[in-house]
Scaffold this active site. Structure first.
Site, PDB file in Angstrom:
ATOM      1  N   ASP A  11       0.818  -1.215   0.000  1.00 26.56           N
ATOM      2  CA  ASP A  11       0.000   0.000   0.000  1.00 26.56           C
ATOM      3  C   ASP A  11       0.848   1.259   0.000  1.00 26.56           C
ATOM      4  O   ASP A  11       1.733   1.434   0.834  1.00 26.56           O
ATOM      5  CB  ASP A  11      -0.923   0.020   1.213  1.00 26.56           C
ATOM      6  CG  ASP A  11      -1.879   1.202   1.164  1.00 26.56           C
ATOM      7  OD1 ASP A  11      -2.470   1.420   0.099  1.00 26.56           O
ATOM      8  OD2 ASP A  11      -2.017   1.896   2.180  1.00 26.56           O
ATOM      9  N   HIS A  37      -1.398  -2.178  -4.359  1.00 24.63           N
ATOM     10  CA  HIS A  37      -1.664  -0.745  -4.547  1.00 24.63           C
ATOM     11  C   HIS A  37      -1.707  -0.547  -6.049  1.00 24.63           C
ATOM     12  O   HIS A  37      -0.666  -0.450  -6.707  1.00 24.63           O
ATOM     13  CB  HIS A  37      -0.586   0.125  -3.916  1.00 24.63           C
ATOM     14  CG  HIS A  37      -0.845   1.594  -4.051  1.00 24.63           C
ATOM     15  ND1 HIS A  37      -1.605   2.290  -3.136  1.00 24.63           N
ATOM     16  CD2 HIS A  37      -0.489   2.483  -4.998  1.00 24.63           C
ATOM     17  CE1 HIS A  37      -1.694   3.556  -3.511  1.00 24.63           C
ATOM     18  NE2 HIS A  37      -1.017   3.695  -4.639  1.00 24.63           N
ATOM     19  N   HIS A  80      -9.528   0.196  -2.645  1.00 24.89           N
ATOM     20  CA  HIS A  80      -9.951   1.530  -3.126  1.00 24.89           C
ATOM     21  C   HIS A  80     -10.040   1.646  -4.655  1.00 24.89           C
ATOM     22  O   HIS A  80      -9.376   2.458  -5.282  1.00 24.89           O
ATOM     23  CB  HIS A  80      -9.071   2.639  -2.551  1.00 24.89           C
ATOM     24  CG  HIS A  80      -7.594   2.372  -2.527  1.00 24.89           C
ATOM     25  ND1 HIS A  80      -6.848   2.142  -3.652  1.00 24.89           N
ATOM     26  CD2 HIS A  80      -6.732   2.320  -1.482  1.00 24.89           C
ATOM     27  CE1 HIS A  80      -5.578   1.969  -3.324  1.00 24.89           C
ATOM     28  NE2 HIS A  80      -5.492   2.056  -2.015  1.00 24.89           N
ATOM     29  N   ASP A  97     -10.508   3.789   3.895  1.00 32.75           N
ATOM     30  CA  ASP A  97      -9.186   4.333   3.521  1.00 32.75           C
ATOM     31  C   ASP A  97      -8.854   5.550   4.391  1.00 32.75           C
ATOM     32  O   ASP A  97      -8.329   6.559   3.920  1.00 32.75           O
ATOM     33  CB  ASP A  97      -9.142   4.704   2.039  1.00 32.75           C
ATOM     34  CG  ASP A  97      -7.715   4.728   1.499  1.00 32.75           C
ATOM     35  OD1 ASP A  97      -6.846   4.050   2.073  1.00 32.75           O
ATOM     36  OD2 ASP A  97      -7.471   5.435   0.504  1.00 32.75           O
ATOM     37  N   HIS A 131      -4.744  13.019   8.325  1.00 31.68           N
ATOM     38  CA  HIS A 131      -3.756  14.099   8.278  1.00 31.68           C
ATOM     39  C   HIS A 131      -4.279  15.305   9.061  1.00 31.68           C
ATOM     40  O   HIS A 131      -5.487  15.535   9.144  1.00 31.68           O
ATOM     41  CB  HIS A 131      -3.483  14.505   6.825  1.00 31.68           C
ATOM     42  CG  HIS A 131      -2.929  13.394   5.991  1.00 31.68           C
ATOM     43  ND1 HIS A 131      -1.683  12.860   6.200  1.00 31.68           N
ATOM     44  CD2 HIS A 131      -3.460  12.710   4.938  1.00 31.68           C
ATOM     45  CE1 HIS A 131      -1.457  11.895   5.324  1.00 31.68           C
ATOM     46  NE2 HIS A 131      -2.528  11.782   4.553  1.00 31.68           N
ATOM     47  N   GLY A 145      -5.683  12.195   1.234  1.00 36.12           N
ATOM     48  CA  GLY A 145      -6.434  11.474   2.252  1.00 36.12           C
ATOM     49  C   GLY A 145      -6.998  12.379   3.322  1.00 36.12           C
ATOM     50  O   GLY A 145      -6.714  13.575   3.373  1.00 36.12           O
TER      51      GLY A 145
END
Length: 301
Positions: free
Chosen positions: A12, A39, A92, A165, A169, A184
């Site tokens: 990932d 990924h 995802h 997912d 942050h 993200g």
């Protein structure tokens, strides 16, 4: 690692560009009976793309990340999964072209599974007209055609799981320029109301939400004692009200990073209680400081 409890192995965030290396990883994973989570992105095709390559990226002048950067890697890894007989889980999924590869492979192989995020089901790239870094995610939120293809794939069973997912942050990090801010955001807290909104719009069945956020994940990754309401299982429960609205505002955000990409959205449902491993951690808008033990027990019939 398997003996220590690892249920899968993933690259990932750092896709394996060398197909032979990925093939060997699949062969080793098969020896231990665990899935590989890829990924699915070719960084050489993505280059400096920071959002979906389409009309919006062209209009606002940001470098685009084309759908083929994902779908080409999905196709490669599906082929290697079939070649090695290894269970491949594609996380995802964001593009219609990726769905087409999954659909085709599922016709002759059952050793694959996949997932989609709530925000890829709910938004399209029109949300990025304002340079709002809240919606900068990886893979990027794509066009409406892709979004509708993802919803159809959930209905058909082509996509087997839904996962957030989650990437919490800080607001300071996300307040940087669009080119420099990380991809993200904190997506766990309001993921269920978002999915229930799609149910309210008659886009996704309630049964599919339960199946793809709980049952399928525990089954695919062989996670014991979780994912179902059964005697002896851990009480991982969410109680929600389909008739009480949720307005996402600073006052109701509980993420430690203090913000949500869904701020100012209004949903037609509300999470009332959350119980994790038998601990009552969320109670109608409040985080419980002292969890109440609620180990799930049922009488046998």
């Amino acid at each position: 690692m398997v003996e220590a409890g690892a249920v899968a192995f993933s690259d990932d965030g750092l896709p394996v560009s060398d197909g032979q290396v990925f093939r060997l990883a699949c062969e080793y994973a098969k020896m231990f009976g665990v899935p590989v989570i890829n990924h699915a992105e070719d960084p050489r095709i993505r280059k400096n793309g920071v959002m979906h390559e389409g009309t919006v990226s062209a209009k606002i002048g940001l470098a685009g990340n084309p759908d083929v950067a994902e779908s080409s890697m999905v196709n490669r890894d599906l082929e290697l999964s079939v070649l090695t007989g290894t269970h491949l889980h594609v996380p995802h999924v964001s593009a219609e072209k990726s769905v087409q590869h999954l659909r085709k492979t599922l016709e002759f192989s059952k050793s694959i599974s996949s997932e989609v995020t709530p925000h890829h089901l709910y938004f399209n790239h029109e949300s990025l007209h304002s340079f709002d870094t809240s919606f900068k995610v990886a893979p990027p939120i794509r066009g409406e055609k892709d979004r509708l293809a993802l919803i159809s794939a959930v209905k058909e069973g082509i996509i087997t799981c839904i996962a957030t997912d989650h990437a919490p942050h800080t607001l300071e990090e996300k307040s940087d320029t669009y080119l420099k801010s990380p991809s993200g955001g904190p997506l766990i807290q309001f993921s269920l109301p978002l999915l229930l909104q799609l149910n309210h719009q008659n886009k996704i069945k309630l049964e599919d939400i339960v199946q793809k956020t709980s049952h399928n994940l525990s089954t695919l990754f062989q996670i014991k004692d979780r994912g179902y309401i059964r005697e002896g299982y851990y009480a991982d429960l969410v109680l929600f009200d389909l008739d009480t609205k949720t307005k996402v505002s600073e006052e109701v955000i509980h993420s430690k990073c203090g913000w949500s990409p869904l701020k100012n959205e209004t949903f037609n449902s509300r999470v009332m209680h959350t119980i994790v491993s038998g601990n009552h951690i969320y109670n109608n808008g409040k985080i419980n400081g002292e969890p109440e033990s609620m180990r799930l027990e049922f009488e046998r019939d």
